[in-house]
Design a protein around this motif. Structure first.
Motif, PDB file in Angstrom:
ATOM      1  N   THR A  86      -2.413  -0.402  10.837  1.00 33.06           N
ATOM      2  CA  THR A  86      -1.503  -0.359   9.687  1.00 33.06           C
ATOM      3  C   THR A  86      -0.652   0.900   9.675  1.00 33.06           C
ATOM      4  OG1 THR A  86      -3.233   0.636   8.364  1.00 33.06           O
ATOM      5  CG2 THR A  86      -2.987  -1.740   8.189  1.00 33.06           C
ATOM      6  N   HIS A  87      -0.989   1.893  10.517  1.00 36.98           N
ATOM      7  CA  HIS A  87      -0.238   3.156  10.469  1.00 36.98           C
ATOM      8  C   HIS A  87       1.214   2.977  10.846  1.00 36.98           C
ATOM      9  CE1 HIS A  87      -2.932   6.248   9.285  1.00 36.98           C
ATOM     10  NE2 HIS A  87      -3.893   5.754  10.053  1.00 36.98           N
ATOM     11  N   ASP A 102      11.309  -2.836   3.386  1.00 37.76           N
ATOM     12  CA  ASP A 102      12.154  -1.781   3.912  1.00 37.76           C
ATOM     13  C   ASP A 102      13.346  -2.401   4.646  1.00 37.76           C
ATOM     14  OD1 ASP A 102      13.207   0.492   4.884  1.00 37.76           O
ATOM     15  OD2 ASP A 102      11.675   0.834   6.419  1.00 37.76           O
ATOM     16  N   ALA A 131       5.904  -1.192   9.081  1.00 38.84           N
ATOM     17  CA  ALA A 131       7.020  -0.799   8.228  1.00 38.84           C
ATOM     18  C   ALA A 131       6.646  -0.999   6.765  1.00 38.84           C
ATOM     19  CB  ALA A 131       8.252  -1.637   8.566  1.00 38.84           C
ATOM     20  N   ASP A 132       7.327  -0.271   5.877  1.00 36.71           N
ATOM     21  CA  ASP A 132       7.064  -0.400   4.447  1.00 36.71           C
ATOM     22  C   ASP A 132       7.462  -1.784   3.967  1.00 36.71           C
ATOM     23  OD1 ASP A 132       6.046   2.073   4.178  1.00 36.71           O
ATOM     24  OD2 ASP A 132       7.960   3.024   3.662  1.00 36.71           O
ATOM     25  N   LEU A 133       6.846  -2.206   2.836  1.00 38.03           N
ATOM     26  CA  LEU A 133       7.137  -3.531   2.286  1.00 38.03           C
ATOM     27  C   LEU A 133       8.576  -3.566   1.779  1.00 38.03           C
ATOM     28  CD1 LEU A 133       5.640  -6.198   1.634  1.00 38.03           C
ATOM     29  CD2 LEU A 133       5.349  -5.307  -0.657  1.00 38.03           C
ATOM     30  N   ALA A 152      13.690  -1.771   8.513  1.00 40.57           N
ATOM     31  CA  ALA A 152      12.642  -2.177   9.448  1.00 40.57           C
ATOM     32  C   ALA A 152      13.265  -2.988  10.593  1.00 40.57           C
ATOM     33  CB  ALA A 152      11.599  -2.997   8.724  1.00 40.57           C
TER      34      ALA A 152
END
Lengths: 102, 186
Positions: free
Chosen positions: B106-107, B114, B110-112, B117
Motif C-alpha cells: 500500500t505504500h 488523485d 496513489a491517493d484516492l 495518478a
C-alpha cells in the motif's frame, strides 16, 4: 443541516456498537439473531445518512439491497432454529464420545 | 471528515468482530457474524466510493454465503466447533507474512481520487484517443474489457466456468441414471 446529518451518523454508529456488543456477548442464540438484525438495520440507516452527507443520493439503492438481504439472512437463521436443535449456548454442550449431540 | 470517522469506526468493528469470530464456538452464531462482517466490508466499499463492489459484496457475502452456511449447518449433526487449544504456527506465519506484504504494497499506491495518478493521466487518455482505432469496437467499455484486458477477462470466465462445473458436480445426486423406456430396479 450538514451538522445534523453528522450528528445522526455518530448516534447511529453508537447504536451499532451497542448492537455489536450484544451480538458478540449474547448469552442465547436469540439475542444474537436479534442483535444481528438490529445491526443490519442500523447499517441501512448509516448508508442512507452517508448518502446524503456525501451528496450521492444514488447510494440509497445499496441501503435498499442491505435491508432485503438482512431480512433473508435472519429468516434463514430462524428457520434453522425452528428445526429444534439445541442452539442456545447458555447450556454446556453434551457431546458424546463419537462426537454427536444427544 | 465524517467519512474518515465512519471508516475508522467500521474498521474497528471489523477488528473486534474478527477476534470474536475466532473465540465463539457456536457455529450458528459464527455464520451470522460472518454475514455481519461482510455487511461491514460492503459498507467500507461504499465509503470508498465503489458502490458496484459494495453491491456484489453485500449480495454474495451477506445474502448467498450466509444462507449457504446456515443450510450446511442444518445438514450436520454437531452444532459446536471442536475446541482446539493449540495455535497452528504455520498458517499464522503465512497470514502474518501475507499481511505484511499487503501493507508494504500500500505504500506505493496513489491517493484516492488523485487526478495526477498514472491511470488517470496516461492509460485512460490512450484508451479514449486510440481505442476505436486499435480495436474497432464502438463501445469503449467493451473495448477495454474484451480487447485491452482480454486475457484478464478470459481468466475470469475460466474461473466462473470452473466454479459452475464444480457446483454441478456437487449437486449431482448419487442415484442411477435412468434411461428412457427402461424401468429402474428399485
Amino acid at each position: 443541516m450538514n451538522l445534523l446529518l453528522v450528528a445522526a451518523s455518530l448516534a447511529i454508529m453508537t447504536t451499532m456498537a451497542l448492537a455489536l456488543a450484544r451480538a458478540l456477548l449474547g448469552p442465547t442464540i436469540f439475542d444474537r439473531i436479534l442483535a444481528v438484525n438490529m445491526f443490519g438495520t442500523k447499517a441501512v440507516l448509516l448508508v442512507a445518512v452517508f448518502a446524503f452527507v456525501s451528496g450521492r443520493p444514488d447510494v440509497l439503492d445499496i441501503a435498499l439491497l442491505y435491508s432485503l438481504l438482512n431480512f433473508v439472512g435472519v429468516v434463514a437463521a430462524l428457520r434453522l432454529v425452528e428445526r429444534g436443535k439445541d442452539y442456545a449456548d447458555h447450556k454446556k454442550p453434551e457431546i458424546n464420545k463419537d462426537g454427536s449431540n444427544p | 471528515m465524517i467519512s474518515l470517522v465512519i471508516d475508522i469506526v467500521l474498521l474497528l468493528f471489523l477488528l473486534i468482530m474478527a477476534i470474536f469470530i475466532l473465540r465463539v464456538h457456536q457455529l450458528l452464531a459464527v455464520a451470522m457474524l460472518f454475514g455481519l462482517y461482510s455487511l461491514l466490508v460492503a459498507g467500507l466499499f461504499m465509503v470508498l466510493d465503489a458502490p458496484d463492489v459494495a453491491f456484489t459484496e453485500a449480495a454474495v457475502g451477506t445474502g448467498i454465503a450466509t444462507v449457504l452456511m446456515l443450510a450446511t449447518i442444518a445438514c450436520t449433526k454437531v452444532s459446536q466447533e471442536k475446541i482446539q487449544r493449540k495455535v497452528a504456527k504455520t498458517p499464522l506465519f503465512i497470514c502474518l507474512v501475507v499481511g505484511g506484504l499487503l501493507m508494504y504494497g500500500t505504500h506505493n499506491i496513489a491517493d484516492l481520487g488523485d487526478p495526477e495518478a498514472p491511470p488517470h493521466t496516461q492509460v485512460a487518455k490512450r484508451y479514449i484517443e486510440d481505442g476505436q482505432k486499435d480495436t474497432g469496437v464502438p463501445n469503449l467499455v467493451t473495448a477495454v474489457l474484451a480487447s485491452y484486458r482480454g486475457f484478464d477477462t478470459l481468466g475470469e470466465v475460466t474461473v466462473v466456468f470452473t466454479a459452475g462445473i464444480g457446483v454441478l458436480l456437487l449437486l449431482v445426486r448419487p442415484q442411477k441414471i435412468r434411461i428412457k423406456g427402461v424401468k429402474s430396479a428399485r
